[in-house]
Design an enzyme around this catalytic site. Structure first.
Site, PDB file in Angstrom:
ATOM      1  N   ARG A  83       0.917  -1.125  -0.071  1.00 16.88           N
ATOM      2  CA  ARG A  83       0.056   0.035   0.015  1.00 16.88           C
ATOM      3  C   ARG A  83       0.921   1.178  -0.141  1.00 16.88           C
ATOM      4  NH1 ARG A  83      -1.307   4.389  -0.271  1.00 16.88           N
ATOM      5  NH2 ARG A  83      -3.147   5.670   0.573  1.00 16.88           N
ATOM      6  N   HIS A  88       4.118   5.719  -4.754  1.00 16.24           N
ATOM      7  CA  HIS A  88       5.529   5.575  -5.526  1.00 16.24           C
ATOM      8  C   HIS A  88       5.597   4.762  -6.836  1.00 16.24           C
ATOM      9  CE1 HIS A  88       6.715   7.848  -2.188  1.00 16.24           C
ATOM     10  NE2 HIS A  88       6.381   6.741  -1.349  1.00 16.24           N
TER      11      HIS A  88
END
Length: 122
Positions: A83, A88
């Protein structure tokens, strides 16, 4: 939480392409967030706020396993890391990795949902 789990399940049933993968990742994100918050809420209700509020995520998952909400806290720690990666994701390999985690997450999320429904039915 039921709708989120169902939404993730529906996305995972679709033939995988780049758009479905991205939809699965997004649905994994919010389903995971709802799941850990529901775990926390249930533990606070069962064990008291003082026992739960200062726990790290790792400790929270260990306690949840101890009280039978989840089976394997290490799986949930893996889901937490995945998560955190979702914010990113800039390359295909990370996206694919999070997709694979989402696939393994679904049965655990469904089991948690059933456990919460059962506990709160009484």
């Amino acid at each position: 939480m039921e709708k989120a789990v169902a939404s993730l399940a529906l996305a995972l049933k679709q033939p995988k392409d780049e758009f479905i993968r991205d939809a699965v990742i997004q649905r994994f994100e919010y389903t995971y967030e709802l799941c850990w918050k529901m775990v926390r809420r249930q533990l606070i209700e069962d064990q008291g706020e003082a026992s739960v509020v200062m726990l790290s995520r790792r400790e929270l998952f260990r306690m949840a396993a101890e009280y039978g909400l989840i089976d394997n806290p290490q799986n949930w720690i893996t889901y937490h890391r995945a998560r955190n990666e979702t914010s990113h994701i800039y390359d295909e390999s990370k996206a694919e990795e999070v997709y694979r985690v989402a696939v393994s997450f679904l049965p655990d999320a469904e089991k948690l949902k059933e456990e919460l429904v059962q506990r709160n039915a009484d």
